[in-house]
Design an enzyme around this catalytic site. Structure first.
Site, PDB file in Angstrom:
ATOM      1  N   GLY A  10      -4.068 -14.945   6.344  1.00 63.51           N
ATOM      2  CA  GLY A  10      -2.840 -15.323   5.634  1.00 63.51           C
ATOM      3  C   GLY A  10      -1.654 -14.509   6.119  1.00 63.51           C
ATOM      4  N   ILE A  11      -1.608 -14.232   7.411  1.00 63.03           N
ATOM      5  CA  ILE A  11      -0.595 -13.323   7.968  1.00 63.03           C
ATOM      6  C   ILE A  11       0.822 -13.891   7.901  1.00 63.03           C
ATOM      7  CG2 ILE A  11      -0.747 -14.143  10.383  1.00 63.03           C
ATOM      8  CD1 ILE A  11      -0.638 -11.134  11.217  1.00 63.03           C
ATOM      9  N   GLY A  13       2.284 -15.429   5.448  1.00 68.09           N
ATOM     10  CA  GLY A  13       2.888 -15.439   4.112  1.00 68.09           C
ATOM     11  C   GLY A  13       3.752 -14.213   3.869  1.00 68.09           C
ATOM     12  N   ASP A  57     -10.518 -21.864  10.309  1.00 66.42           N
ATOM     13  CA  ASP A  57     -10.797 -22.335   8.954  1.00 66.42           C
ATOM     14  C   ASP A  57     -11.644 -21.269   8.264  1.00 66.42           C
ATOM     15  OD1 ASP A  57     -11.593 -23.511   6.645  1.00 66.42           O
ATOM     16  OD2 ASP A  57     -12.488 -25.284   7.567  1.00 66.42           O
ATOM     17  N   LEU A  79      -5.515 -12.303   2.283  1.00 61.90           N
ATOM     18  CA  LEU A  79      -4.301 -12.646   1.537  1.00 61.90           C
ATOM     19  C   LEU A  79      -4.074 -14.149   1.513  1.00 61.90           C
ATOM     20  CD1 LEU A  79      -2.004  -9.949   3.186  1.00 61.90           C
ATOM     21  CD2 LEU A  79      -3.561  -9.680   1.261  1.00 61.90           C
ATOM     22  N   SER A  83      -0.611 -19.457  -4.131  1.00 60.26           N
ATOM     23  CA  SER A  83      -0.365 -18.476  -5.192  1.00 60.26           C
ATOM     24  C   SER A  83       0.607 -18.948  -6.261  1.00 60.26           C
ATOM     25  CB  SER A  83       0.138 -17.162  -4.583  1.00 60.26           C
ATOM     26  OG  SER A  83       1.377 -17.379  -3.951  1.00 60.26           O
ATOM     27  N   SER A 124      -5.179 -10.682  -8.623  1.00 55.61           N
ATOM     28  CA  SER A 124      -3.901 -10.975  -9.279  1.00 55.61           C
ATOM     29  C   SER A 124      -3.942 -10.611 -10.759  1.00 55.61           C
ATOM     30  CB  SER A 124      -3.627 -12.470  -9.134  1.00 55.61           C
ATOM     31  OG  SER A 124      -2.697 -12.902 -10.085  1.00 55.61           O
ATOM     32  N   GLU A 126      -3.044 -12.406 -12.927  1.00 53.37           N
ATOM     33  CA  GLU A 126      -3.427 -13.640 -13.630  1.00 53.37           C
ATOM     34  C   GLU A 126      -4.863 -13.572 -14.157  1.00 53.37           C
ATOM     35  OE1 GLU A 126      -2.179 -17.102 -14.065  1.00 53.37           O
ATOM     36  OE2 GLU A 126      -0.245 -16.119 -13.966  1.00 53.37           O
ATOM     37  N   TYR A 148      -5.974 -20.896 -11.375  1.00 49.24           N
ATOM     38  CA  TYR A 148      -5.681 -19.834 -10.412  1.00 49.24           C
ATOM     39  C   TYR A 148      -6.283 -18.502 -10.887  1.00 49.24           C
ATOM     40  CZ  TYR A 148      -2.906 -16.495  -7.695  1.00 49.24           C
ATOM     41  OH  TYR A 148      -2.515 -15.469  -6.884  1.00 49.24           O
ATOM     42  N   HIS A 178       5.007  -9.690  -7.240  1.00 45.06           N
ATOM     43  CA  HIS A 178       5.766  -8.899  -6.272  1.00 45.06           C
ATOM     44  C   HIS A 178       6.594  -9.839  -5.418  1.00 45.06           C
ATOM     45  CE1 HIS A 178       1.686  -9.612  -4.927  1.00 45.06           C
ATOM     46  NE2 HIS A 178       2.109  -9.610  -3.674  1.00 45.06           N
ATOM     47  N   ARG A 183       9.789 -14.554  -0.415  1.00 45.14           N
ATOM     48  CA  ARG A 183       9.075 -15.289  -1.465  1.00 45.14           C
ATOM     49  C   ARG A 183       9.644 -16.704  -1.526  1.00 45.14           C
ATOM     50  NH1 ARG A 183       4.493 -14.788  -4.810  1.00 45.14           N
ATOM     51  NH2 ARG A 183       5.069 -13.904  -6.816  1.00 45.14           N
TER      52      ARG A 183
HETATM   53  P1  GDP Z   1       3.868 -16.338 -11.835  1.00 43.52           P
HETATM   54  O1  GDP Z   1       3.817 -15.199 -12.780  1.00 43.52           O
HETATM   55  O2  GDP Z   1       3.022 -16.119 -10.623  1.00 43.52           O
HETATM   56  O3  GDP Z   1       3.599 -17.654 -12.478  1.00 43.52           O
HETATM   57  O4  GDP Z   1       5.385 -16.331 -11.234  1.00 43.52           O
HETATM   58  P2  GDP Z   1       6.673 -17.238 -11.506  1.00 43.52           P
HETATM   59  O5  GDP Z   1       7.805 -16.548 -10.826  1.00 43.52           O
HETATM   60  O6  GDP Z   1       6.429 -18.659 -11.153  1.00 43.52           O
HETATM   61  O7  GDP Z   1       6.870 -17.193 -13.088  1.00 43.52           O
HETATM   62  C1  GDP Z   1       7.134 -15.986 -13.756  1.00 43.52           C
HETATM   63  C2  GDP Z   1       7.526 -16.274 -15.204  1.00 43.52           C
HETATM   64  O8  GDP Z   1       8.815 -16.893 -15.232  1.00 43.52           O
HETATM   65  C3  GDP Z   1       6.592 -17.226 -15.950  1.00 43.52           C
HETATM   66  O9  GDP Z   1       6.337 -16.664 -17.228  1.00 43.52           O
HETATM   67  C4  GDP Z   1       7.398 -18.507 -16.107  1.00 43.52           C
HETATM   68  O10 GDP Z   1       7.091 -19.204 -17.311  1.00 43.52           O
HETATM   69  C5  GDP Z   1       8.810 -17.945 -16.187  1.00 43.52           C
HETATM   70  N1  GDP Z   1       9.846 -18.927 -15.831  1.00 43.52           N
HETATM   71  C6  GDP Z   1      10.918 -19.278 -16.593  1.00 43.52           C
HETATM   72  N2  GDP Z   1      11.638 -20.224 -15.973  1.00 43.52           N
HETATM   73  C7  GDP Z   1      11.021 -20.510 -14.800  1.00 43.52           C
HETATM   74  C8  GDP Z   1      11.297 -21.407 -13.727  1.00 43.52           C
HETATM   75  O11 GDP Z   1      12.283 -22.154 -13.742  1.00 43.52           O
HETATM   76  N3  GDP Z   1      10.438 -21.399 -12.663  1.00 43.52           N
HETATM   77  C9  GDP Z   1       9.343 -20.562 -12.632  1.00 43.52           C
HETATM   78  N4  GDP Z   1       8.537 -20.585 -11.564  1.00 43.52           N
HETATM   79  N5  GDP Z   1       9.057 -19.713 -13.629  1.00 43.52           N
HETATM   80  C10 GDP Z   1       9.871 -19.675 -14.694  1.00 43.52           C
END
Ligand code: GDP
Length: 332
Positions: A10-11, A13, A57, A79, A83, A124, A126, A148, A178, A183
């Site tokens: 995943g270099i 990214g 692959d 990596l 995501s 993560s 998550e 995820y 991060h 990004r």
């Molecule tokens: P994630 O933590 O990997 O899902 O990173 P994101 O940057 O996509 O989202 C971070 C937080 O921002 C989450 O809690 C989203 O609900 C919140 N958020 C609020 N508005 C937005 C939006 O318009 N786009 C995204 N991507 N996230 C949002």
């Protein structure tokens, strides 16, 4: 002793490209896996002629075994995985293949080809989903809420299993959000930085966001790849929470980004309910990086406000350059 040789899966990214730069600076020979030759290599602009790319692959055991046998890396960084979390509801099978099966293929192949290879698995925050405690540590029970998060939890546990069962030098880095100018704009910090800039330049008028009160522990990507590398320099593999230890809201992010370009976010941001995440929204995600600090001597170098400002500055530069190419912007 094996040469300083690393393979970054995943270099191309965000993280892979910063890691490649760090490894080259540390004197490594760097090999990287890209999904396809037609993939965008924009992030590798600074190092493209100093890294060797392989189109492999990584879900194919034989292909990965051939690559590990021919390159013989001392360190492997995994990596590669989609995501963007909301996407994982649309492609749950692909996410499971990459983040769960892919880790299995990698660990099993390393064990067979050369069990002394050190491996870093990008996990993560998550995986904590609905955490029982805040901040989270390496001992906090996992409770993922998304495909995820569930797939990453599998990869995290499997990394531990291989470390214990086979004594592999295998590390799972529990990476909190991060960000960087590399990004994609799907993620909210870049989405906001780009829009604030476009609005300030008169190219756009408003920005639609989801939940402004959502909070995350946001750090700077180059700091996080340094933690990955430091983890593989330890005598043994382990689990590490990589986080800043602070959480901030999307609202604070918007406030700082817009005020950096002389605007008031309240005049430009509109909430679009379809962008909120309902019951899959994660709360209380904030990491305790004590282990990384104590064992790796790691600390983030950029605080939240500085991170937001650097994202805005980079987008300002990018949009200005594009705007020069595209001709003058008409105000009004
Ligand atoms: P994630 O933590 O990997 O899902 O990173 P994101 O940057 O996509 O989202 C971070 C937080 O921002 C989450 O809690 C989203 O609900 C919140 N958020 C609020 N508005 C937005 C939006 O318009 N786009 C995204 N991507 N996230 C949002």
């Amino acid at each position: 002793m094996a040469a300083k040789r690393a393979l970054v899966i995943g270099i191309a990214g965000q993280d892979g490209s910063y890691l490649a730069e760090l490894l080259l600076a540390e004197g490594y020979e760097v090999h990287g896996v890209v999904r396809s030759a037609s993939a965008s290599l924009e992030n590798l602009a600074a190092v493209r002629d100093r890294v060797e790319l392989h189109e492999t692959d990584v879900l194919d055991v034989d292909a990965l075994a051939a690559l590990l046998s021919s390159t013989r890396p001392r360190e492997v960084y995994n990596l590669a995985a989609p995501s963007f979390v909301p996407q994982s509801w649309r492609e749950p099978v692909a996410v499971a293949e990459h983040s769960a099966v892919g880790v299995t293929v990698l660990l099993e192949t390393i064990r067979r080809i050369d069990a002394s290879t050190r491996v870093f698995q990008a996990s993560s925050s998550e995986i904590f989903g609905e955490p029982r405690e805040s901040p989270q540590t390496e001992e906090t029970p996992l409770a993922p809420l998304t495909p995820y998060g569930a797939a990453k939890a599998y990869g995290h546990f499997l990394t531990r299993c291989y470390r214990r069962r086979y004594g592999l030098h295998a590390t799972s880095g529990i990476l909190y959000n991060h960000e960087s100018p590399r990004r994609p704009v799907d993620f909210v910090p870049r989405k906001i930085a780009r829009a604030a800039t476009a609005i300030a330049l008169g190219l756009e008028r408003e920005l639609e966001l989801g939940n402004l009160d959502a909070r995350r522990d946001w750090g700077y990507a180059p700091d996080y790849v340094r933690a990955m590398w430091l983890a593989l320099q330890q005598p043994e593999g382990d689990d590490y929470v990589i986080a800043t230890g602070e959480s901030h809201s999307v609202r604070e992010l918007a406030e700082i980004a817009f005020s950096h370009v002389g605007l008031d976010y309240e005049e430009h941001v509109r909430v679009d309910e379809s962008l909120t995440r309902g019951s899959a929204e994660l709360h209380d995600l904030v990491g305790d990086p004590a282990r990384a600090r104590e064992r790796l001597g790691w600390a983030p170098s950029v605080d939240f406000a500085a991170l937001v400002r650097l994202l805005v500055d980079a987008d300002l530069e990018r949009l200005r350059a594009q705007h020069e190419v595209a001709g003058p912007v008409v105000e009004g």
